[in-house]
Design an enzyme around this catalytic site. Structure first.
Site, PDB file in Angstrom:
ATOM      1  N   HIS A  83     -45.305  -3.217  17.978  1.00 17.04           N
ATOM      2  CA  HIS A  83     -45.078  -2.093  19.012  1.00 17.04           C
ATOM      3  C   HIS A  83     -46.160  -2.453  20.312  1.00 17.04           C
ATOM      4  O   HIS A  83     -45.987  -1.719  21.150  1.00 17.04           O
ATOM      5  CB  HIS A  83     -45.611  -0.907  18.369  1.00 17.04           C
ATOM      6  CG  HIS A  83     -46.836  -0.411  18.165  1.00 17.04           C
ATOM      7  ND1 HIS A  83     -47.475  -0.751  16.904  1.00 17.04           N
ATOM      8  CD2 HIS A  83     -47.764   0.063  18.680  1.00 17.04           C
ATOM      9  CE1 HIS A  83     -48.711  -0.533  16.856  1.00 17.04           C
ATOM     10  NE2 HIS A  83     -49.060   0.059  18.127  1.00 17.04           N
ATOM     11  N   ASP A 219     -45.049  -4.908  11.335  1.00 19.05           N
ATOM     12  CA  ASP A 219     -45.304  -4.679  12.664  1.00 19.05           C
ATOM     13  C   ASP A 219     -46.190  -5.857  13.517  1.00 19.05           C
ATOM     14  O   ASP A 219     -47.428  -5.606  13.719  1.00 19.05           O
ATOM     15  CB  ASP A 219     -46.153  -3.306  12.866  1.00 19.05           C
ATOM     16  CG  ASP A 219     -46.172  -2.716  14.119  1.00 19.05           C
ATOM     17  OD1 ASP A 219     -45.777  -3.579  15.163  1.00 19.05           O
ATOM     18  OD2 ASP A 219     -46.451  -1.670  14.219  1.00 19.05           O
ATOM     19  N   SER A 649     -54.614  -0.939  17.612  1.00 16.08           N
ATOM     20  CA  SER A 649     -53.462  -1.977  17.051  1.00 16.08           C
ATOM     21  C   SER A 649     -53.532  -3.445  17.302  1.00 16.08           C
ATOM     22  O   SER A 649     -53.535  -3.565  18.563  1.00 16.08           O
ATOM     23  CB  SER A 649     -52.177  -1.068  17.714  1.00 16.08           C
ATOM     24  OG  SER A 649     -51.879  -0.126  16.952  1.00 16.08           O
TER      25      SER A 649
HETATM   26  N1  ARG Z   1     -48.633   5.259  15.257  1.00 15.67           N
HETATM   27  C1  ARG Z   1     -49.031   4.034  15.932  1.00 15.67           C
HETATM   28  C2  ARG Z   1     -49.807   3.980  17.000  1.00 15.67           C
HETATM   29  O1  ARG Z   1     -50.393   4.920  17.430  1.00 15.67           O
HETATM   30  C3  ARG Z   1     -47.617   3.277  15.944  1.00 15.67           C
HETATM   31  C4  ARG Z   1     -46.737   3.678  17.181  1.00 15.67           C
HETATM   32  C5  ARG Z   1     -45.810   2.896  17.296  1.00 15.67           C
HETATM   33  N2  ARG Z   1     -44.405   3.102  16.250  1.00 15.67           N
HETATM   34  C6  ARG Z   1     -43.736   4.194  16.336  1.00 15.67           C
HETATM   35  N3  ARG Z   1     -42.718   4.074  15.383  1.00 15.67           N
HETATM   36  N4  ARG Z   1     -43.438   5.207  17.458  1.00 15.67           N
HETATM   37  O2  ARG Z   1     -49.721   3.289  18.000  1.00 15.67           O
HETATM   38  N1  ASP Z   2     -51.089   2.970  16.324  1.00 10.30           N
HETATM   39  C1  ASP Z   2     -52.390   2.965  17.041  1.00 10.30           C
HETATM   40  C2  ASP Z   2     -52.371   1.675  18.010  1.00 10.30           C
HETATM   41  O1  ASP Z   2     -51.426   1.575  18.484  1.00 10.30           O
HETATM   42  C3  ASP Z   2     -53.639   2.761  16.074  1.00 10.30           C
HETATM   43  C4  ASP Z   2     -54.096   4.135  15.527  1.00 10.30           C
HETATM   44  O2  ASP Z   2     -53.933   5.131  16.303  1.00 10.30           O
HETATM   45  O3  ASP Z   2     -54.389   3.910  14.472  1.00 10.30           O
HETATM   46  O4  ASP Z   2     -53.258   1.507  18.595  1.00 10.30           O
END
Ligand code: ARG
Ligand code: ASP
Length: 714
Positions: A83, A219, A649
């Site tokens: 991502h 990921d 991330s």
């Molecule tokens: N929750 C994670 C973060 O805050 C991953 C986000 C990307 N993935 C998604 N399915 N939208 O960045």
């Molecule tokens: N998914 C988040 C990021 O892209 C990480 C988190 O918020 O724990 O940095």
């Protein structure tokens, strides 16, 4: 006796509040070293950060502007999340070469794809520059003067620090400006895409599984950093050579088990650990519910559209991913804060602070004044939340903003420039979205109605009018605006000159937007907001300073501010709710359990299935010594108690020997309040097991040459 008891209880509270919590400054890690060793670490703080010798820090990079990456070979090969590389993978995808859907693997160096605009940043060194930054500032200095003095000092210090080098320096405030650190960085701009798994591995589970455990997302993506012949950063050139890092991470294949020590080394973005009960209440119980409701409306309409055709799914995919990401996190955050009685806990602490401060002139008034400042800030902050989540929810209003700008431009040649960019935008807009006007119209109407019901769009009419009338009014605005009429708009723009500005200002859409941003013209409100905000910053500076004086034995970590940090903890499952226990790791079996060929996010590639059925995991599989007969399994993800946030991330998750065991990519939903309040019982970071990553590269993609570059330790 009573006093002694209070002290014991208070210090116990302070210590327990800090178990596993914290994002520590690498340069000052010596202070945590004993604790880290007690928790299981076998390397030293100097192995992690050392100004004189190559150390782990040399392998860690800020990836782009908001993720982390790490070197895994001595030829500049870098790992980060899927991502995080997403937009670059998308950028290079076409219908013929759909790397996003099918994955991409450079089979040799010439196939690696340059990514203009992408940079990675390596920290060369850091330094505490507090006394120099604050030189000339006295307790009598006004806030305005203070800012000017600090800015001047910062410019001088950073200029001096990088003179005669290719480095860039930045200075950032810590603890609300009680301390300042300088970061001297080296920035590489020739970064090339090397590999990415197909979306149904790299984004497996999609938004349904996002923020959730158990997780099975692969990921990761891979890039390579290139440098000039002197191994220094250089703009893209075919002649550039793979960068030779001072250090790259060794990879451990030993695997993880519950209780193992781990640490995360990366760039966390923002936390607000020390804010007051008013701030927590505002975020968790006032702003989040508004944002969640308004995003629920948008997601309902987008998801409907996406379920209708593959074309619409692609059109909305990335905006839905980002809308849904916040939407889901805020729900977890608010639930987590309230489950923990977070506001009451803050109030409790504030009472003890006040008691301590009552006889100290410097701190006596800090909390009451903070409370007053929040009273001033709150109503305007809420109005601004409506502005960003409701007024700006539809494409219609986003476009109205641009047309209002045109209407307000009285310089003829500037206006002509705006017109030509609007025309270009329209080509794109009407080819993409004319089929889905109904979606945008519904979002526009429903979000404004929601805001009107809450009393924030009184310009639409008073309460006596009733919802149906407001709805009809909004529909009329949408249908009557030339912004939604391709041909009319084209003709109007073709003949545009500033003499037509009034006609534009009379357009119902432009007019509505102009009314909706009336806050921007309310000088008094803006000044009041600015003052409340500045007061809060100044008062928080005192409050945090006071907290540290009050608890001299506590090692306070500074809030995340997108600087390099170390968080440490251990692999551990948790109990999200009564009767449920989550194991700390997931396996390929879980992917097969989730498989659903009819749901995009749960499609499993035939190749992956065949590897699974043959248990063909190479050296990356996991054999349960207690049950050898079952054959090997493939680990996919694990969770740990490391304190992380957005920006972490892609961060490496390292073991007690400083070897790579995983890639951080998310947090568990039940613990997403950790930006405000960390609870070791619920807060878990989610990691991709490095063995799954290697298995995908080697066995699934057949790109073993990439694994061969790495340093694997069995
Ligand atoms: N929750 C994670 C973060 O805050 C991953 C986000 C990307 N993935 C998604 N399915 N939208 O960045
Ligand atoms: N998914 C988040 C990021 O892209 C990480 C988190 O918020 O724990 O940095």
């Amino acid at each position: 006796m009573k006093k002694l008891l209070t002290i014991i209880i208070m210090s116990a509270m302070a210590v327990s509040a800090l178990a596993d919590e914290g994002m520590w400054i690498p340069m000052l890690l010596g202070r945590n070293e004993a604790d880290m060793k007690k928790a299981g670490m076998r390397i030293s703080a100097k192995d992690i950060y050392d100004i004189n010798n190559a150390c782990l820090k040399d392998a860690i990079l800020l990836f782009g502007g908001g993720c982390t990456g790490e070197f895994v070979s001595n030829e500049g090969l870098l790992l980060t999340n899927h991502h995080c590389g997403y937009s670059y993978i998308v950028k290079h995808s076409t219908v013929e070469h759909d790397y996003l859907t099918n994955g991409f693997w450079a089979m040799n160096r010439t196939e690696e794809i340059p990514c203009p605009g992408l940079s990675v940043t390596r920290l060369v060194r850091m330094e505490d520059v507090t006394s120099r930054v604050l030189e000339g500032v006295t307790p009598q200095t006004s806030e305005g003067e203070r800012a000017t003095i600090i800015e001047g000092n910062i410019n001088k210090i950073t200029d001096e620090a990088v003179k005669g080098t290719h480095y860039k320096a930045i200075i950032k405030p810590f603890y609300y400006g009680n301390q300042y650190f300088m970061y001297v960085n080296e920035i590489f701009t020739d970064v090339r895409l090397v590999g990415a798994p197909p979306s149904n591995i790299g984004k497996f589970g999609g938004d349904t599984d996002n923020w959730m455990w158990p997780r099975h997302t692969g990921d990761f993506s891979m890039f390579r950093v290139y440098a000039g012949s002197d191994n220094k950063p250089a703009p893209y050139s075919a002649d550039n050579k793979p960068y030779k890092p001072l250090k790259h991470l060794e990879i451990s294949l030993k695997g993880i088990k519950e209780g193992d020590f781990t640490f995360v080394f990366g760039y966390p973005g923002t936390t607000q650990r020390y804010v007051t009960s008013d701030a927590v209440e505002l975020a968790a119980n006032i702003e989040n519910p508004i944002r969640i409701d308004l995003r629920t409306i948008r997601l309902k309409h987008y998801n409907n559209a996406m379920n209708q055709s593959a074309g619409q799914r692609l059109k909305y995919a990335s905006r839905v991913a980002s809308i849904a990401n916040g939407w889901k996190k805020w729900q977890g955050e608010t639930q987590g804060i309230n489950r923990l009685h977070g506001v009451d806990k803050k109030k409790e602490f504030e009472r003890s602070f006040q008691q301590w401060a009552n006889d100290k002139a410097e701190y006596r008034d800090v909390l009451p004044q903070l409370h007053q400042a929040y009273d001033k800030l709150r109503p305007i902050e809420v109005e601004l939340t409506y502005f960003s989540e409701a007024v700006r929810a539809s494409d219609f209003m986003g476009r109205a903003q641009s047309y209002l700008r045109l209407a307000n431009e009285d310089n003829e040649s500037e206006a002509a420039k705006l017109v030509s960019s609007l025309k270009e935008a329209n080509n794109q807009y009407f080819s993409d979205f004319n089929l889905h006007t109904a979606v945008d119209r519904a979002i526009f109407v429903e979000t404004f109605v929601y805001m009107w019901k809450a009393g924030y769009a009184t310009y639409l009419g008073d309460a006596a009018l009733g919802t149906d009338a407001i709805k009809a009014k909004l529909e009329k605005i949408y249908d009557g605006s030339m912004l939604n009429d391709k041909e009319k708009l084209r003709k109007f723009l073709d003949g545009y000159n500033t003499g037509k500005a009034n006609k534009l200002k009379d357009d119902p859409g432009v007019k509505l937007y102009d009314q909706a941003i009336s806050i921007a013209r309310d000088a008094e409100k803006i000044a009041s907001y600015g003052k409340a905000y500045a007061d809060i910053q100044r008062l928080m500076r005192s409050y945090v300073k006071g907290m540290m004086e009050m608890q001299p034995d506590v090692n306070f970590f500074p809030d995340a501010n997108l600087t390099l940090r170390v968080a440490y903890g251990h692999v551990e499952g948790f109990r999200p709710r009564d009767g449920v226990y989550y194991k700390p790791y997931s396996t390929l079996q879980g992917i097969m359990e989730k498989e659903n060929p009819d749901i995009y996010d749960y499609v499993v590639e035939p190749k992956l299935k065949s590897l699974y059925y043959r248990q063909d995991y190479g050296r990356y599989g996991l054999l349960d010594p207690a049950n050898r007969a079952a054959g090997p399994d493939m680990p996919v993800g694990f969770i740990a108690t490391n304190h992380t946030t957005g920006g972490n991330s892609g961060s490496p998750v390292l073991d007690a020997d400083g070897r790579l065991i995983g890639l951080n990519f998310d947090r568990c939903w039940e613990g997403t309040m950790s930006d405000l309040l960390f609870d070791p019982d619920y807060c878990r970071n989610i990691c991709l097991d490095i063995r799954y990553c290697l298995f995908i590269i080697d066995k699934f993609a057949g790109a073993k040459h990439l694994v061969d570059e790495m340093t694997l330790i069995d």
